[in-house]
Design a protein around this motif. Structure first.
Motif, short mmCIF file in Angstrom:
data_model
loop_
_atom_site.label_atom_id
_atom_site.label_comp_id
_atom_site.label_asym_id
_atom_site.label_seq_id
_atom_site.Cartn_x
_atom_site.Cartn_y
_atom_site.Cartn_z
N UNK A 257 5.87 -10.32 46.53
CA UNK A 257 6.01 -9.92 45.13
C UNK A 257 7.16 -8.92 44.95
N UNK A 258 7.24 -7.95 45.85
CA UNK A 258 8.27 -6.91 45.71
C UNK A 258 9.66 -7.51 45.83
N UNK A 259 9.85 -8.38 46.83
CA UNK A 259 11.16 -9.03 46.98
C UNK A 259 11.48 -9.90 45.77
N UNK A 260 10.49 -10.64 45.30
CA UNK A 260 10.71 -11.51 44.14
C UNK A 260 11.10 -10.69 42.91
N UNK A 261 10.39 -9.59 42.69
CA UNK A 261 10.67 -8.75 41.53
C UNK A 261 12.09 -8.19 41.58
N UNK A 262 12.50 -7.75 42.76
CA UNK A 262 13.85 -7.18 42.91
C UNK A 262 14.91 -8.26 42.70
N UNK A 263 14.69 -9.43 43.29
CA UNK A 263 15.67 -10.52 43.14
C UNK A 263 15.77 -10.98 41.68
N UNK A 265 15.12 -9.14 38.98
CA UNK A 265 15.85 -8.10 38.23
C UNK A 265 17.35 -8.25 38.42
N UNK A 266 17.76 -8.44 39.67
CA UNK A 266 19.19 -8.58 39.97
C UNK A 266 19.78 -9.80 39.29
N UNK A 267 19.04 -10.92 39.32
CA UNK A 267 19.54 -12.15 38.71
C UNK A 267 19.69 -12.00 37.21
N UNK A 268 18.72 -11.38 36.54
CA UNK A 268 18.79 -11.23 35.09
C UNK A 268 19.91 -10.28 34.68
N UNK A 269 20.15 -9.26 35.49
CA UNK A 269 21.27 -8.36 35.18
C UNK A 269 22.59 -9.08 35.33
N UNK A 433 11.37 0.51 39.68
CA UNK A 433 11.19 0.69 38.24
C UNK A 433 12.31 -0.05 37.49
N UNK A 434 11.93 -0.77 36.45
CA UNK A 434 12.91 -1.54 35.68
C UNK A 434 13.53 -0.64 34.60
N UNK A 435 14.30 0.35 35.04
CA UNK A 435 14.87 1.29 34.08
C UNK A 435 15.79 0.59 33.09
N UNK A 436 16.52 -0.42 33.57
CA UNK A 436 17.47 -1.10 32.70
C UNK A 436 16.72 -1.81 31.56
#
Length: 546
Positions: A257-263, A265-269, A433-436
């Motif tokens: 889950x953590x890896x998926x969430x980070x990836x 976030x990066x993809x959407x940015x 944290x999804x600060x963006x």
């Protein structure tokens, strides 16, 4: 014209990876107890195609199977007869246009294989053992590879030792000899029918296939199902094209889950998702990022592996199995000594007792269930009804049992309590944290410019969401009674606003973030106060806290 020796019997074992199981049976009336026994039999053997003859179905008789499509041709002008084909719902097929004849009853389908070629399956019945060669030839001469099975009432020494050939037997034999491709695969003296009066065993149920299918086909006899004809199993070395009614599903690995969430976030940015104003473009961008990261972290299920099979009867008990077994044993004992009137009588009694108990067990299941119904048992009623009709596999009205600390939980209320208590505090500590996105969402909520996060929910949107909920009542005005949420609902639709975040008891400690695996909350009913109807969906909770 081909030689007599081309008519052969194949016993070669096919490639086990391409086993295509078919069933052929003269039912001699497929209704009442015999139909229920047949349904239970299908749930055990799971054939792909069933060729039926002598169904004795009338136009007013309606029959349905969960796992099979039915093509049937009932006898229109008199009782008896009738042919049908059951096709597994995962198979792609088209009906065959066969010319009706007085001497042959037949129905056929064409099944699509993985190589986009077709295989024709035909169920036939010759009522009086008196058929014309032209009628049989039309069935045998197929443009595609074919499987033809049925009760032909034909006797011939080619498939039955010391048999006196009748007209049907001579016609079938000559038609096979004149055919360019059809081969008889029924072994000599297979013994497909037991005369209920004399116990004499004969072979009148025949199976023919094209030569390319015959070389690797196997054929065998099944157990008695209450008819004087025995079912015939046919296995072909072919792979049909299957269609799945279930879409592929992602197999979630919680450790990723953590890896998926980070990836994600990066993809959407990288896609500049927060800057997209067009809703369709935003949806496309989000799904592109979501599917891309899903493929990196998770696996997808393969629905084609699942086999759609007939469910077992919910009321079929151990006594039913015992009586079916006893009837089969009694039949075998009589067949060993067909001149024994005592053994024949014992077989008849065993068959009658079996049929009576099957019908009794089904009626008692209905009576017991209905007598225990209460005013709040509507979901339980429909669950049981679907199970009795062969729809669905979960026979428990409240779903599967849950074991928690050696305590069994079956009540929907207790399950919901357990679910919320387990997952309300679950949130991986290593997720960034999804600060963006948090800043973007807060900015849109407080903005004076209309956008999707601060526009009021319209009555149209509310109407579209109501059919997805359990109740179509008006929005409640009372809060959800659970420690993690206190969400006051306004009394009017216009008062509901996307910008109103759920109030939590953790406000002083920062925003409450919904775990990614907690997508819907199911608030519990307050059974002490009937006028309080909690909502079945918390609007946009996860969207606001993404």
């Amino acid at each position: 014209m081909i030689s007599r020796h081309t008519v052969h019997h194949s016993r070669t074992t096919p490639n086990p990876t391409n086993n295509f199981k078919c069933l052929q049976w003269n039912a001699r009336g497929l209704t009442k107890a015999k139909l229920e026994e047949f349904r239970q039999f299908l749930s055990l053997v799971k054939p792909e195609i069933i060729l039926l003859s002598e169904t004795h179905w009338k136009k007013s008789f309606y029959v349905k199977f969960k796992a099979y499509h039915i093509l049937k041709k009932n006898r229109p002008n008199r009782s008896g007869g009738g042919v049908a084909i059951l096709i597994n719902k995962q198979l792609s097929f088209t009906p065959l246009p066969l010319t009706p004849h007085d001497t042959v009853e037949a129905i056929g389908v064409s099944i699509l294989s993985r190589s986009n070629s077709k295989i024709d399956f035909i169920s036939a019945y010759v009522p009086k053992g008196d058929c014309e060669m032209a009628d049989v030839a039309e069935i045998f001469n197929r443009p595609n590879p074919a499987v033809i099975g049925g009760d032909f009432n034909g006797h011939h020494d080619m498939w039955e030792s010391n048999a006196t050939a009748n007209k049907a037997g001579k016609t079938i034999f000559e038609t096979i000899l004149n055919s360019q491709d059809i081969c008889l695969i029924t072994p000599n003296d297979l013994g497909t029918r037991i005369d209920p009066a004399s116990g004499k065993i004969s072979t009148i149920d025949l199976t023919m296939t094209s030569s390319e299918l015959a070389t690797s086909a196997t054929i065998s006899i099944g157990p008695s199902l209450g008819s004087d004809h025995l079912p015939i199993f046919l296995t072909l070395n072919t792979t049909p094209a299957r269609i799945s009614r279930q879409p592929p599903k992602w197999i979630i690995n919680e450790n990723k889950w953590a890896d998926w969430n980070h990836l994600l976030d990066t993809a959407l940015i990288e896609l500049k998702f927060s800057e997209i104003q067009n809703p369709e473009a935003a949806t496309t961008a989000f799904m592109t990022g979501l599917n891309g990261e899903n493929e990196k972290c998770f696996k997808k299920s393969n629905p084609s592996r699942a086999r759609n099979s007939e469910p077992s009867r919910p009321w079929w008990n151990a006594e039913c199995n015992t009586l079916v077994k006893n009837a089969r044993i009694a039949l075998k004992n009589w067949c060993k000594s067909p001149t024994s009137l005592h053994l024949r009588t014992e077989w008849k009694k065993a068959e009658a007792l079996k049929k009576r108990h099957i019908i009794k067990a089904k009626k008692e299941a209905w009576s017991s269930f209905i007598s225990n119904l209460g005013p709040q048992d509507q979901p339980r009623l429909w669950t049981f009804t679907k199970s009795m009709l062969g729809k669905g596999s979960n026979l428990s009205p409240d779903g599967p049992l849950i074991s928690n600390n050696n305590t069994t939980i079956n009540s929907p209320k207790e399950k919901a309590d357990l679910f919320l208590d387990r997952f309300s505090s679950v949130y991986p500590a290593n997720l960034p944290t999804n600060d963006h996105f948090y800043a973007t969402i807060n900015s849109n909520i407080t903005s004076t410019t209309h956008n999707i996060l601060n526009d009021p929910i319209t009555p149209e949107e509310l109407e579209r969401s109501l059919p997805k909920s359990k109740s179509k009542a008006d929005p409640p005005t009372t809060p959800i009674q659970h420690p993690i949420y206190e969400i006051p609902f306004p009394s009017t639709v216009e008062g509901i606003n996307r910008a109103t975040p759920p109030k939590t008891r953790q406000e002083s400690r920062g925003p409450f973030i919904v775990p990614p695996n907690l997508t819907h909350f199911m608030p519990l009913q307050d059974h002490g106060k009937s006028n309080r109807k909690p909502p079945t969906l918390v609007p946009r909770v996860q969207e606001q806290n993404q």
